[in-house]
Design a protein around this motif. Sequence first.
Motif, PDB file in Angstrom:
ATOM      1  N   VAL A 291     -15.553   9.986  15.974  1.00 32.89           N
ATOM      2  CA  VAL A 291     -16.870   9.694  15.749  1.00 32.89           C
ATOM      3  C   VAL A 291     -17.341   8.276  16.645  1.00 32.89           C
ATOM      4  O   VAL A 291     -16.426   7.641  16.979  1.00 32.89           O
ATOM      5  CB  VAL A 291     -17.140   9.317  14.213  1.00 32.89           C
TER       6      VAL A 291
ATOM      7  N   ASN B 295     -19.655  14.546  19.160  1.00 32.48           N
ATOM      8  CA  ASN B 295     -19.164  14.848  17.481  1.00 32.48           C
ATOM      9  C   ASN B 295     -19.974  15.481  16.826  1.00 32.48           C
ATOM     10  O   ASN B 295     -21.336  14.787  16.760  1.00 32.48           O
ATOM     11  CB  ASN B 295     -18.680  13.420  17.081  1.00 32.48           C
TER      12      ASN B 295
ATOM     13  N   HIS C 119     -17.080  20.337  20.094  1.00 32.14           N
ATOM     14  CA  HIS C 119     -17.046  19.227  19.171  1.00 32.14           C
ATOM     15  C   HIS C 119     -15.805  18.400  19.390  1.00 32.14           C
ATOM     16  O   HIS C 119     -14.639  18.838  19.689  1.00 32.14           O
ATOM     17  CB  HIS C 119     -16.798  19.833  17.930  1.00 32.14           C
ATOM     18  N   THR C 120     -15.816  17.072  19.059  1.00 35.43           N
ATOM     19  CA  THR C 120     -14.687  16.249  19.082  1.00 35.43           C
ATOM     20  C   THR C 120     -14.524  15.661  17.670  1.00 35.43           C
ATOM     21  O   THR C 120     -15.732  15.490  17.079  1.00 35.43           O
ATOM     22  CB  THR C 120     -14.586  15.072  20.085  1.00 35.43           C
ATOM     23  N   GLN C 121     -13.295  15.266  17.179  1.00 39.79           N
ATOM     24  CA  GLN C 121     -13.039  14.813  15.791  1.00 39.79           C
ATOM     25  C   GLN C 121     -13.563  13.198  15.896  1.00 39.79           C
ATOM     26  O   GLN C 121     -13.670  12.467  14.895  1.00 39.79           O
ATOM     27  CB  GLN C 121     -12.182  14.824  15.021  1.00 39.79           C
TER      28      GLN C 121
END
Length: 454
Positions: free
Chosen positions: A263, A303, A259-261
């Motif tokens: 968007v 994301n 996951h990456t924050q």
Amino acid sequence: METKIASLTHWLNDNGQFQLSENICVNENEISGRGVTLSSGIIRQNQPIVSVPSACQLNFHTVLYHISKFNSRIRIPNVTEKAETDKIKENELDPRYRAYGILNQDFLLNLSSFQLLELYILGEWILLPLWSGNQIKSFWEPYFAVWPSQDELKSFPAVWKCSKRSDYKDLLDLLPTASKNNMLRISNLVENDWQKISPILNAWNDLFQSPLPLEDQFEKFLHIYCIINSRCLYTEVPLKKDDILSKFTMVPFVDFLNHTQDVDLHCFPKMESLNRSSHGLGPFSIYCGNHTYQTVGEEVLLNYGAHSNDFLINEYGFVIPNNKWNYIDITPEVINMVKDSTIQKFLENNGYWGDYTVSAEDASYRVIVALSLIVTGDFRRVEKLLMGYISEDFFLPKIKPMLYKILAQLKDRSMACIRTLEKNANPDFCRQNLVIIHQDYIEIIEKNLSKICT
């Protein structure tokens, strides 16, 4: 792990049109666990990274399809196995003819996607080796082999609550409000699912005299729940069109992407057109977003949504330091200040009762409305505030002392929680996650206190 990844890739290639960029590989490290990184070349916008065939995805349709192979009474158009005159007889050595033979079609269709997958995975991954004396392997074995162990998923707060064997029950009291609410929501789902599928497990235990007690099966079930919950990807499921929580599929290899924050920057998913065969919903693909991957070793990211750490720890078992989507839920603190039932009734009638939050930028409008009424008791002016006739600036000087008091108390509470968590000189991953949550809370609070004082 390399051998398991090779087996997974071989299996995917054997069961449909699997596509994988030659520029990526799967790596494993102590911080983020397994992840996908750039191994060579460049990946640009809209270039495909991975596409997984429908037949290798785990979802409501594919599970029903595989169950129908062992139970000819399960017949669902465009989903299940077609009847064949030379179908293997039900007294074949494979124990799944007996196990799945007791399943009723109406019962299966009334299960949620979670419940069906929990039951099926428990049968295929955990019980089939016991039923068959390790002589029969599931079609899904290469996928099961790369799933995280129970120890790797011990950081879910719902596990702390639901498992009788968790060593982290003391951490439940250190969860802030938003984390606790998410924990309780998931724990309730876990318990409800278990109540739904446990009668089938009891029947299977009677059928096979399973050496694995039901209590042990629950621990396996809890592990499977966390695997599904942390790896499912949204997609339309025609048989579950009215159940939003059932609209998902599990996709091998795609679930290696971390996951990456950020968007709309890195990768994005694409579900191909529905496949009307008996093999599921259609290929699931991941494409490169606006970010260009050009540094070897750079992690390829996806994301999962604009989620705070209170959500991430409960749904995925991890947190992100300085997560920009963090906020603080101060609902209990605000509600405890309401001493007049007419205030509660007014806020309820106008849709402003509960859900009081504070972000790094400011307190939410809901907080301003509630505190304005609590502090002043001026129903007429607060009503004008809601109608837009009075600016919130009229109330802010009046509510600042109360807001300051609430935030100062929450800061003290977070600092006390951190001291408790750091009593161990080397706090483990579970405690470190909570330390990060409380540290971020303190940062949010200090930013707001600074604004209040100016």
